[in-house]
Design an enzyme around this catalytic site. Structure first.
Site, PDB file in Angstrom:
ATOM      1  N   CYS A 109       0.866  -1.172   0.000  1.00 30.34           N
ATOM      2  CA  CYS A 109       0.000   0.000   0.000  1.00 30.34           C
ATOM      3  C   CYS A 109       0.905   1.226   0.000  1.00 30.34           C
ATOM      4  O   CYS A 109       1.797   1.341   0.844  1.00 30.34           O
ATOM      5  CB  CYS A 109      -0.870  -0.017   1.259  1.00 30.34           C
ATOM      6  SG  CYS A 109      -1.539   1.615   1.651  1.00 30.34           S
ATOM      7  N   GLU A 144       5.113   0.181 -13.057  1.00 28.12           N
ATOM      8  CA  GLU A 144       3.668   0.172 -13.328  1.00 28.12           C
ATOM      9  C   GLU A 144       2.837   0.419 -12.062  1.00 28.12           C
ATOM     10  O   GLU A 144       2.105  -0.458 -11.592  1.00 28.12           O
ATOM     11  CB  GLU A 144       3.263  -1.133 -14.010  1.00 28.12           C
ATOM     12  CG  GLU A 144       3.916  -1.273 -15.378  1.00 28.12           C
ATOM     13  CD  GLU A 144       3.315  -2.383 -16.241  1.00 28.12           C
ATOM     14  OE1 GLU A 144       2.779  -3.345 -15.675  1.00 28.12           O
ATOM     15  OE2 GLU A 144       3.392  -2.281 -17.472  1.00 28.12           O
ATOM     16  N   CYS A 149      -6.323   0.450  -2.527  1.00 31.26           N
ATOM     17  CA  CYS A 149      -6.223  -0.113  -1.188  1.00 31.26           C
ATOM     18  C   CYS A 149      -7.205   0.599  -0.267  1.00 31.26           C
ATOM     19  O   CYS A 149      -7.408   1.804  -0.385  1.00 31.26           O
ATOM     20  CB  CYS A 149      -4.790   0.051  -0.686  1.00 31.26           C
ATOM     21  SG  CYS A 149      -4.558  -0.574   0.993  1.00 31.26           S
ATOM     22  N   CYS A 151      -7.029  -0.085   3.268  1.00 36.59           N
ATOM     23  CA  CYS A 151      -6.560  -0.456   4.603  1.00 36.59           C
ATOM     24  C   CYS A 151      -6.841   0.681   5.591  1.00 36.59           C
ATOM     25  O   CYS A 151      -7.267   1.769   5.206  1.00 36.59           O
ATOM     26  CB  CYS A 151      -5.066  -0.782   4.567  1.00 36.59           C
ATOM     27  SG  CYS A 151      -4.011   0.670   4.368  1.00 36.59           S
ATOM     28  N   GLU A 305       9.199  -0.907 -22.282  1.00 35.02           N
ATOM     29  CA  GLU A 305       8.853  -2.310 -22.518  1.00 35.02           C
ATOM     30  C   GLU A 305       8.049  -2.360 -23.805  1.00 35.02           C
ATOM     31  O   GLU A 305       7.015  -1.718 -23.927  1.00 35.02           O
ATOM     32  CB  GLU A 305       7.984  -2.874 -21.386  1.00 35.02           C
ATOM     33  CG  GLU A 305       8.709  -2.949 -20.069  1.00 35.02           C
ATOM     34  CD  GLU A 305       7.826  -3.520 -18.960  1.00 35.02           C
ATOM     35  OE1 GLU A 305       6.825  -4.201 -19.272  1.00 35.02           O
ATOM     36  OE2 GLU A 305       8.131  -3.266 -17.792  1.00 35.02           O
ATOM     37  N   TRP A 313       0.779 -14.603 -19.244  1.00 33.09           N
ATOM     38  CA  TRP A 313       1.037 -15.366 -18.027  1.00 33.09           C
ATOM     39  C   TRP A 313       0.426 -16.756 -18.175  1.00 33.09           C
ATOM     40  O   TRP A 313       1.121 -17.728 -18.326  1.00 33.09           O
ATOM     41  CB  TRP A 313       0.480 -14.628 -16.801  1.00 33.09           C
ATOM     42  CG  TRP A 313       1.334 -13.445 -16.414  1.00 33.09           C
ATOM     43  CD1 TRP A 313       2.472 -13.032 -17.034  1.00 33.09           C
ATOM     44  CD2 TRP A 313       1.106 -12.546 -15.332  1.00 33.09           C
ATOM     45  NE1 TRP A 313       2.977 -11.910 -16.398  1.00 33.09           N
ATOM     46  CE2 TRP A 313       2.168 -11.597 -15.352  1.00 33.09           C
ATOM     47  CE3 TRP A 313       0.139 -12.427 -14.349  1.00 33.09           C
ATOM     48  CZ2 TRP A 313       2.257 -10.562 -14.417  1.00 33.09           C
ATOM     49  CZ3 TRP A 313       0.236 -11.402 -13.427  1.00 33.09           C
ATOM     50  CH2 TRP A 313       1.284 -10.483 -13.452  1.00 33.09           C
TER      51      TRP A 313
HETATM   52  C1  GLA Z   1       4.483  -5.312 -17.304  1.00 31.98           C
HETATM   53  C2  GLA Z   1       5.627  -5.207 -16.342  1.00 31.98           C
HETATM   54  C3  GLA Z   1       6.755  -6.117 -16.648  1.00 31.98           C
HETATM   55  C4  GLA Z   1       6.271  -7.451 -17.068  1.00 31.98           C
HETATM   56  C5  GLA Z   1       5.324  -7.335 -18.194  1.00 31.98           C
HETATM   57  C6  GLA Z   1       4.793  -8.684 -18.551  1.00 31.98           C
HETATM   58  O1  GLA Z   1       4.531  -4.447 -18.365  1.00 31.98           O
HETATM   59  O2  GLA Z   1       6.113  -3.912 -16.225  1.00 31.98           O
HETATM   60  O3  GLA Z   1       7.550  -6.232 -15.495  1.00 31.98           O
HETATM   61  O4  GLA Z   1       5.621  -8.045 -15.995  1.00 31.98           O
HETATM   62  O5  GLA Z   1       4.233  -6.545 -17.809  1.00 31.98           O
HETATM   63  O6  GLA Z   1       3.873  -9.119 -17.608  1.00 31.98           O
HETATM   64 ZN    ZN Z   2      -3.676   1.192   2.173  1.00 30.85          ZN
END
Ligand code: GLA
Ligand code: ZN
Length: 670
Positions: A109, A144, A149, A151, A305, A313
C-alpha cells in the site's frame, strides 16, 4: 534524438558467468540502452539496512564496457519477504476485504508508513551510490504503479485528503448532497472508503456508493500513487541525483491514475507497449496509446517495454512475423525516441516463463534476435531522418481523467464506455489520415483545426471558457452525447444538458433514451450531410441556435435532430446526440473536414499513415494487415528505408512499413 533500441535485463536472474555474453550479444544486435534493477530489492538489500551493491556494480560495469547505457530501476514494486514479515500491514487490502499476499508483486500500500520508510531507505542508498554515476543514464521509479487499497491507513489518509479539499464537514455535506439517503456526516472520521465496484454490474446494488464519494476516492487513490512516486523522486533529488527520472506508465487503456498529474512529476514520460494485448485488435489501439502518452508532456517519450515475442502469463498471445518491426516503427513515428524490448531472455523461473524475450530460455540466439539486429541496422541507416521528425497533428482528442473516473463510478450505458468511445472517435479521424494529439482539456488548443471531446462528461467553467475561446478563434469542436453531465464534485448541475456546454453547442437535451439491446437507430443527413446509425444511448435535442445536420429517421425521437452544428465566433460546434458507430463518425468527420480546414485521405483498410515534419515532410505508412496493400501517392516519393523511388503508388507487404519523403528533399537528406 536519434531513436535508440534497448532491452529490459535482470542480471540477478542469471548466473554471473553469463553476463559478459549477454552484454556482448546486446551490443552486437545494436541495442543501446539496458534497463536493470527493477524488482531486485532482496538482492540489493538482503535484510533491513544491509546492502549488497557488488553484483549491481559488476553488471553496470559489464554493460558499460560494451557501450550500453544503463537505466536503473528502483526495486520497490517487489517488497522482500523480510519487510512483509516485519510489517504485514504493508500488504494492500482490497475492497472485498482480501489482502494481496506476498509471492506476487505490487503487494504494498503506497500510504503505509513502513513501506514509505523502507522505500526511502533503499532509494537513498541507490541515490548515494549511483545518483551522480556517469555510467547510469536515467532512473525508472518502481514499476507500473497501480492498485487500490482500503486499509486502515488509507481510510485515515482519505479522510485527511477530504479535509484538505473541503475544509469543513459542512462544505463536504453540501458538495456531496448527503441529504440523499441520510448520509450526512458529523465528522470526517465517519467517512468510509467506498465499495469499488461499478454501480452497473447488476441493475440494482445496495452498496452503490455516493458518486461524489466514489469519485473523490478514485482521485485520492491516484494521488496516493503520485505522492508515493514523489517520495522517491524527492529522495533521489535531495541526494544530488542528476540523471533524468521516469516511471513506466501503461498506455491509454489503464484508467486508475491521472497520468496528466503524474507526468508533471517526471522528466520524461516512459511507458510499456504491448499491442498484442489490445483487445480491440485494431491498430488504432496502440496508436491511441502512443499519442496519449506523448500528449502527457507533448514531448518525445521512451518505451521501456515493448513486446518482442509471444507473451502472457496463463494464456499466450503471439505477435505475427513482422509485427515486432511494424510496432517499433509505429512507436517511433508516434514520438518514441527509445524503444526498449521486454525482455532480454525468456525467464526460466517465475511467473513470466511464457513471456518470450529477445532470446529464448536456452540462451542461444534465434529468429527474434536476428530480426531485432536487422531492424536496428535498418533504423541506424536512416541516420538523423527520424531524429528531428515530429508528428503533425491537426486534430486533438481531449482526454479527461475526471470524466473517466466518474464514468467508472456510473457507466450508465455500455455504449458510453470511456475508452471505447475515445478510440472510436480517434479511429474515425486517424483512418481518414488525420493526425490526432491526445491532450488534457487544460492544454492549449489554439494550434488545432479540430478538437473532439468524445466523452466530456465532467466539466467546469474554466474548461468551458477555454473551449469557447478556441471555437471563437475559428476552431471546430465536436461534442458527443453525455457532455457536461456532471461538475467536478460529480454532481448534476441545475441546468438542462449539456449544462455549461449548452450555449456553445446551441442545443438543449429535452429527453434521453438508454437501450440495452444493440439495435441500431438510423439517422438521416440533411442537405447533403451523411446518414448514419446510433446505438445504446440517444438524446432528444432542441436546437437553440444550432443548425440540423441529421435527423433521427426512426424510433421515439424520429424526425427530431440527431446531429447539429452551431456557429460561434469564427468557429463551430458539432453536437452528436447519440452514440455513433465508427462508420457514422467517419462520415461525419469527413463532412465537417472542409470547413474545419482538414484534408482527409483515402487509406486502404489496415493501413495507418503518420505525417511527420522533419528536415523534409515525411509520411510513414504502416500496413497492419496481413495482406498486401497499395497506397496511391500525390507525387513521386522515395522510400527512405529501401532507397527506392515510387511514382504514383507504393505496394506495402503484409505488416510492411514505408517511410516516404518527396524525391527532392530525400536526395538532400541522403
Ligand atoms: C508489465 C511489467 C513487466 C512485465 C510485463 C509482462 O509491463 O512492467 O515487469 O511483468 O508486464 O507481464
Ligand atoms: Zn492502504
Amino acid at each position: 534524438m536519434r531513436p535508440r533500441l534497448g532491452v529490459a535485463y535482470y542480471p540477478e536472474q542469471w548466473p554471473r558467468g553469463r553476463w559478459e555474453t549477454d552484454a556482448r550479444l546486446m551490443a552486437e544486435a545494436g541495442l543501446a540502452v539496458v534497463r536493470i534493477g527493477e524488482f531486485a530489492w532482496v538482492e540489493l538489500e538482503p535484510s533491513a539496512g544491509t546492502f549488497d551493491f557488488g553484483w549491481l556494480d559488476d553488471a553496470i560495469e559489464i554493460l558499460v564496457a560494451n557501450e550500453l547505457a544503463v537505466m536503473l530501476g528502483t526495486p520497490t514494486a517487489a517488497p522482500p519477504a523480510w519487510l512483509i514479515e516485519a510489517h504485514p500491514e504493508i500488504l494492500p487490502r482490497r475492497a472485498d476485504g482480501r489482502v494481496h499476499p506476498f509471492g506476487h508483486r505490487r503487494h504494498y500500500c503506497p500510504n503505509q508508513p513502513a513501506m514509505r520508510e523502507a522505500s526511502r531507505r533503499i532509494v537513498a542508498a541507490l541515490a548515494d551510490r549511483y545518483g551522480t554515476d556517469p555510467r547510469v543514464e536515467s532512473w525508472q521509479i518502481d514499476n507500473e504503479l497501480m492498485g487500490r487499497c482500503v486499509c486502515a491507513v488509507c481510510r485515515v489518509r482519505f479522510q485527511d485528503w477530504l479535509r484538505e479539499r473541503y475544509g469543513s464537514i459542512e462544505a463536504l455535506n453540501e458538495s456531496w448532497g448527503t441529504a440523499f439517503w441520510s448520509q450526512r456526516y458529523d465528522d470526517f472520521a465517519q467517512i468510509p472508503p467506498p465499495e469499488l465496484g461499478t454501480a452497473a454490474a447488476t441493475l440494482f446494488r445496495t452498496h452503490a456508493p455516493n458518486p461524489s464519494l466514489a469519485l473523490d476516492f478514485r482521485r485520492f487513490t491516484s494521488d496516493s500513487h503520485i505522492a508515493y512516486l514523489r517520495l522517491q523522486v524527492d529522495e533521489l533529488r535531495s541526494r544530488g541525483t542528476a540523471q533524468p527520472i521516469t516511471t513506466n506508465l501503461m498506455g491509454f487503456k489503464f484508467g486508475e491514475i491521472d497520468y496528466h498529474r503524474l507526468a508533471a512529476e517526471l522528466d520524461v514520460v516512459a511507458w510499456d507497449n504491448y499491442p498484442a494485448l489490445d483487445r480491440s485488435g485494431h491498430w488504432s489501439g496502440s496508436a491511441l496509446a502512443a499519442d496519449a502518452m506523448r500528449g502527457l508532456k507533448n514531448k518525445p517519450v521512451w518505451i521501456v517495454e515493448q513486446q518482442v515475442g509471444a507473451l502472457g502469463w496463463e494464456i499466450l498471445h503471439t505477435p505475427r512475423r513482422g509485427q515486432m518491426r511494424l510496432h517499433t516503427y509505429q512507436a517511433i513515428a508516434h514520438g518514441a525516441e527509445l524503444v526498449g524490448y521486454f525482455r532480454w531472455r525468456t525467464a526460466r523461473h517465475g511467473t513470466e516463463q511464457h513471456w518470450y524475450g529477445v532470446i529464448d530460455a536456452h540462451g542461444r540466439v534465434g529468429r527474434r534476435y536476428r530480426e531485432l539486429a536487422e531492424l536496428s541496422k535498418e533504423i541506424d541507416a536512416l541516420g538523423d531522418v527520424l531524429a528531428e521528425a515530429t508528428v503533425v497533428s491537426p486534430a486533438a482528442l481531449l482526454h479527461d481523467y475526471d470524466s473517466r473516473f466518474a464514468l467508472q463510478v456510473q457507466p450508465t450505458n455500455p455504449s458510453l464506455a470511456y475508452e471505447e468511445s475515445a478510440q472510436r472517435h480517434y479511429e474515425a479521424l486517424r483512418t481518414l489520415g488525420i493526425g490526432v494529439d491526445v491532450i488534457s482539456p487544460d492544454a492549449d488548443l489554439s494550434s488545432y483545426r479540430l478538437v473532439t471531446a468524445a466523452n466530456l462528461y465532467v466539466v467546469d467553467e474554466s474548461v468551458v471558457a477555454s473551449l469557447r475561446a478556441y471555437v471563437e478563434g475559428g476552431g471546430t469542436l465536436v461534442l458527443a452525447p453525455r457532455a457536461g453531465v456532471k461538475d467536478r464534485s460529480n454532481v448534476v448541475p441545475e441546468l438542462p444538458f449539456p449544462t455549461l456546454l449548452a450555449d456553445l453547442a446551441g442545443v438543449e437535451v429535452a429527453d434521453v433514451a438508454s437501450l440495452l439491446d444493440d439495435d441500431p437507430v438510423r439517422i438521416s443527413g440533411v442537405d447533403g450531410a451523411p446518414d448514419g446509425e446510433f446505438r445504446g444511448w440517444f438524446e432528444q435535442i432542441e436546437p437553440k441556435g444550432a443548425h440540423v445536420l441529421a435527423l433521427y429517421a426512426e424510433g421515439d425521437f424520429a424526425e427530431t435532430p440527431a446531429v447539429t452544428i452551431h456557429s460561434v465566433g469564427d468557429g463551430r460546434v458539432v453536437y452528436i446526440a447519440g452514440v455513433a458507430d465508427l462508420a457514422t463518425l467517419r462520415n461525419l468527420y469527413q463532412a465537417v473536414a472542409p470547413d474545419a480546414g482538414l484534408v482527409t485521405a483515402a487509406l486502404p483498410d489496415g493501413v495507418e499513415c503518420v505525417q511527420l515534419r522533419g528536415q523534409a515532410p515525411l509520411l510513414m505508412f504502416l500496413n497492419h494487415a496481413d495482406g498486401e496493400r497499395r497506397v496511391s501517392l500525390d507525387g513521386a516519393k522515395r522510400d527512405l528505408i529501401t532507397g527506392v523511388e515510387h511514382e504514383q503508388s507504393i505496394r506495402l507487404a503484409p505488416f510492411g512499413v514505408a517511410l516516404l519523403a518527396p524525391v527532392r528533399a530525400a536526395v538532400e537528406t541522403a
